[in-house]
Scaffold this motif. Structure first.
Motif, PDB file in Angstrom:
ATOM      1  N   GLN A  99       0.921  -1.118   0.038  1.00 47.79           N
ATOM      2  CA  GLN A  99       0.089  -0.017  -0.033  1.00 47.79           C
ATOM      3  C   GLN A  99       0.813   1.380   0.072  1.00 47.79           C
ATOM      4  OE1 GLN A  99      -2.498  -0.436   3.384  1.00 47.79           O
ATOM      5  NE2 GLN A  99      -3.892  -1.744   2.263  1.00 47.79           N
ATOM      6  N   ASP A 100       1.889   1.340   0.852  1.00 51.84           N
ATOM      7  CA  ASP A 100       3.005   2.354   0.508  1.00 51.84           C
ATOM      8  C   ASP A 100       3.365   2.560  -0.655  1.00 51.84           C
ATOM      9  OD1 ASP A 100       2.597   2.848   3.278  1.00 51.84           O
ATOM     10  OD2 ASP A 100       4.313   1.952   3.895  1.00 51.84           O
ATOM     11  N   GLN A 101       3.506   1.522  -1.267  1.00 50.86           N
ATOM     12  CA  GLN A 101       4.251   1.571  -2.666  1.00 50.86           C
ATOM     13  C   GLN A 101       3.158   2.186  -3.779  1.00 50.86           C
ATOM     14  OE1 GLN A 101       7.188   1.236  -3.840  1.00 50.86           O
ATOM     15  NE2 GLN A 101       6.851   1.637  -5.740  1.00 50.86           N
ATOM     16  N   LYS A 102       1.980   1.491  -3.435  1.00 46.74           N
ATOM     17  CA  LYS A 102       0.914   2.249  -4.460  1.00 46.74           C
ATOM     18  C   LYS A 102       0.648   3.769  -4.069  1.00 46.74           C
ATOM     19  CE  LYS A 102      -1.603  -2.104  -5.070  1.00 46.74           C
ATOM     20  NZ  LYS A 102      -2.877  -2.720  -4.917  1.00 46.74           N
ATOM     21  N   LEU A 103       0.687   4.017  -2.815  1.00 47.28           N
ATOM     22  CA  LEU A 103       0.516   5.589  -2.407  1.00 47.28           C
ATOM     23  C   LEU A 103       1.543   6.353  -3.097  1.00 47.28           C
ATOM     24  CD1 LEU A 103      -1.313   7.534  -0.639  1.00 47.28           C
ATOM     25  CD2 LEU A 103       0.403   6.959   1.209  1.00 47.28           C
ATOM     26  N   LEU A 104       2.798   5.841  -3.080  1.00 43.98           N
ATOM     27  CA  LEU A 104       4.065   6.667  -3.666  1.00 43.98           C
ATOM     28  C   LEU A 104       3.674   6.892  -5.082  1.00 43.98           C
ATOM     29  CD1 LEU A 104       6.704   7.942  -3.328  1.00 43.98           C
ATOM     30  CD2 LEU A 104       7.856   5.747  -3.602  1.00 43.98           C
ATOM     31  N   GLU A 105       3.349   5.863  -5.598  1.00 45.73           N
ATOM     32  CA  GLU A 105       3.204   5.742  -7.183  1.00 45.73           C
ATOM     33  C   GLU A 105       1.931   6.694  -7.401  1.00 45.73           C
ATOM     34  OE1 GLU A 105       2.330   1.732  -8.400  1.00 45.73           O
ATOM     35  OE2 GLU A 105       4.420   1.173  -8.060  1.00 45.73           O
ATOM     36  N   GLN A 106       1.068   6.569  -6.858  1.00 44.69           N
ATOM     37  CA  GLN A 106      -0.264   7.661  -6.963  1.00 44.69           C
ATOM     38  C   GLN A 106      -0.131   9.110  -6.639  1.00 44.69           C
ATOM     39  OE1 GLN A 106      -3.552   5.627  -4.714  1.00 44.69           O
ATOM     40  NE2 GLN A 106      -4.071   4.346  -6.594  1.00 44.69           N
ATOM     41  N   THR A 107       0.676   9.402  -5.564  1.00 42.34           N
ATOM     42  CA  THR A 107       1.254  10.463  -5.208  1.00 42.34           C
ATOM     43  C   THR A 107       2.309  11.326  -6.534  1.00 42.34           C
ATOM     44  OG1 THR A 107       1.443  10.157  -3.180  1.00 42.34           O
ATOM     45  CG2 THR A 107       2.442  12.227  -3.650  1.00 42.34           C
ATOM     46  N   GLN A 108       3.099  10.453  -7.115  1.00 40.66           N
ATOM     47  CA  GLN A 108       3.856  10.802  -8.371  1.00 40.66           C
ATOM     48  C   GLN A 108       2.724  11.303  -9.458  1.00 40.66           C
ATOM     49  OE1 GLN A 108       6.484   7.350  -8.913  1.00 40.66           O
ATOM     50  NE2 GLN A 108       7.876   8.466  -7.413  1.00 40.66           N
ATOM     51  N   ILE A 109       1.727  10.351  -9.780  1.00 41.57           N
ATOM     52  CA  ILE A 109       0.817  10.611 -10.877  1.00 41.57           C
ATOM     53  C   ILE A 109       0.113  11.872 -10.421  1.00 41.57           C
ATOM     54  CG2 ILE A 109      -1.485   9.566 -11.700  1.00 41.57           C
ATOM     55  CD1 ILE A 109      -0.231   6.760 -11.398  1.00 41.57           C
ATOM     56  N   ILE A 110      -0.307  12.205  -9.262  1.00 50.44           N
ATOM     57  CA  ILE A 110      -0.903  13.103  -8.920  1.00 50.44           C
ATOM     58  C   ILE A 110      -0.310  14.498  -9.320  1.00 50.44           C
ATOM     59  CG2 ILE A 110      -2.001  14.357  -7.052  1.00 50.44           C
ATOM     60  CD1 ILE A 110      -3.208  11.966  -6.105  1.00 50.44           C
ATOM     61  N   GLY A 111       1.109  14.602  -8.676  1.00 49.53           N
ATOM     62  CA  GLY A 111       2.133  15.506  -9.136  1.00 49.53           C
ATOM     63  C   GLY A 111       2.297  15.666 -10.557  1.00 49.53           C
ATOM     64  N   GLU A 112       2.415  14.704 -11.366  1.00 53.13           N
ATOM     65  CA  GLU A 112       2.602  14.901 -12.672  1.00 53.13           C
ATOM     66  C   GLU A 112       1.065  15.508 -13.426  1.00 53.13           C
ATOM     67  OE1 GLU A 112       3.461  11.177 -14.273  1.00 53.13           O
ATOM     68  OE2 GLU A 112       5.414  10.903 -13.429  1.00 53.13           O
ATOM     69  N   GLN A 113       0.032  15.075 -12.892  1.00 53.80           N
ATOM     70  CA  GLN A 113      -1.343  15.756 -13.412  1.00 53.80           C
ATOM     71  C   GLN A 113      -1.384  16.997 -13.095  1.00 53.80           C
ATOM     72  OE1 GLN A 113      -4.020  12.684 -12.053  1.00 53.80           O
ATOM     73  NE2 GLN A 113      -4.134  11.517 -13.832  1.00 53.80           N
ATOM     74  N   SER A 114      -0.867  17.131 -11.851  1.00 52.93           N
ATOM     75  CA  SER A 114      -1.093  18.797 -11.326  1.00 52.93           C
ATOM     76  C   SER A 114      -0.192  19.748 -12.209  1.00 52.93           C
ATOM     77  CB  SER A 114      -0.680  18.786  -9.846  1.00 52.93           C
ATOM     78  OG  SER A 114      -1.814  18.158  -9.092  1.00 52.93           O
ATOM     79  N   ALA A 115       0.990  19.098 -12.393  1.00 54.09           N
ATOM     80  CA  ALA A 115       1.910  20.081 -13.347  1.00 54.09           C
ATOM     81  C   ALA A 115       1.289  20.133 -14.810  1.00 54.09           C
ATOM     82  CB  ALA A 115       3.242  19.351 -13.238  1.00 54.09           C
ATOM     83  N   ARG A 116       0.746  18.952 -15.364  1.00 54.02           N
ATOM     84  CA  ARG A 116       0.381  19.229 -16.516  1.00 54.02           C
ATOM     85  C   ARG A 116      -1.125  20.198 -16.544  1.00 54.02           C
ATOM     86  NH1 ARG A 116       0.316  19.521 -21.864  1.00 54.02           N
ATOM     87  NH2 ARG A 116      -1.107  18.469 -22.849  1.00 54.02           N
ATOM     88  N   LEU A 117      -2.055  19.969 -15.719  1.00 53.30           N
ATOM     89  CA  LEU A 117      -2.930  21.028 -15.374  1.00 53.30           C
ATOM     90  C   LEU A 117      -2.647  22.572 -15.512  1.00 53.30           C
ATOM     91  CD1 LEU A 117      -6.321  21.171 -15.100  1.00 53.30           C
ATOM     92  CD2 LEU A 117      -6.035  20.886 -12.551  1.00 53.30           C
ATOM     93  N   ALA A 118      -1.419  22.571 -14.339  1.00 58.31           N
ATOM     94  CA  ALA A 118      -1.091  24.193 -14.439  1.00 58.31           C
ATOM     95  C   ALA A 118      -0.614  24.534 -15.651  1.00 58.31           C
ATOM     96  CB  ALA A 118      -0.184  24.067 -13.304  1.00 58.31           C
ATOM     97  N   GLU A 119      -0.036  23.772 -16.585  1.00 55.56           N
ATOM     98  CA  GLU A 119       0.498  24.049 -17.796  1.00 55.56           C
ATOM     99  C   GLU A 119      -0.690  24.252 -18.848  1.00 55.56           C
ATOM    100  OE1 GLU A 119       2.757  21.708 -21.579  1.00 55.56           O
ATOM    101  OE2 GLU A 119       3.426  20.982 -19.484  1.00 55.56           O
TER     102      GLU A 119
END
Length: 156
Positions: free
Chosen positions: A94-114
């Motif tokens: 679950q920690d690994q999945k949480l880390l992966e999802q946090t990275q995906i959210i960060g990427e999506q947030s950057a893309r949304l800001a762009e």
């Protein structure tokens, strides 16, 4: 007469106060005084120090029961350790999945800001173009609707 008084009055009191005393009022384990009660005292001492067969059997049964209880408890502890290990593995997953999802959210947030930045640029350029064309006098007059406004009204 004094011995009879001692045996009748004092020995019973001593027996009640001192549970480890023998018939003559002496404590168990004290050296016997030679006399008629010495043999009786030795026999009582011997019987107290050597448990009967019933007591030995009872103790053996208790040992067996306790041994079985210990075996059950060991099995339960083993099962609980296994469960703890499984739960630790789940937590790691679950920690690994949480880390992966946090990275995906960060990427999506950057893309949304762009995308928001690009949208602002497009809107500013559209407003700038409209202001430039409106300054030339070709835009709709106050109260009149332009073609784009009419088209938007139809779609509503």
């Amino acid at each position: 007469m004094a011995m009879e008084y001692f045996d009748e009055k004092i020995v019973p009191i001593l027996k009640r106060k001192l549970p480890g005393s023998d018939v003559s009022g002496r404590l168990m384990g004290s050296p016997p005084v030679p006399g008629p009660s010495a043999a009786l005292t030795t026999m009582q001492l011997f019987s107290k120090q050597n448990p009967s067969r019933q007591e030995v059997t009872k103790l053996q049964q208790q040992v067996k029961t306790n041994g079985a209880g210990v075996t059950v408890l060991r099995r339960e502890v083993s099962e609980l350790r296994t469960k703890v290990q499984e739960q630790q593995k789940q937590l790691q997953d679950q920690d690994q999945k949480l880390l992966e999802q946090t990275q995906i959210i960060g990427e999506q947030s950057a893309r949304l800001a762009e995308l928001e930045h690009k949208l602002r640029e497009v809107m500013e350029s559209a407003v700038g173009d409209a202001a430039a064309s409106g300054a030339g006098g070709e835009g709709p007059r106050k109260g009149e609707k332009g073609e784009g406004d009419q088209a938007r009204q139809r779609w509503r």
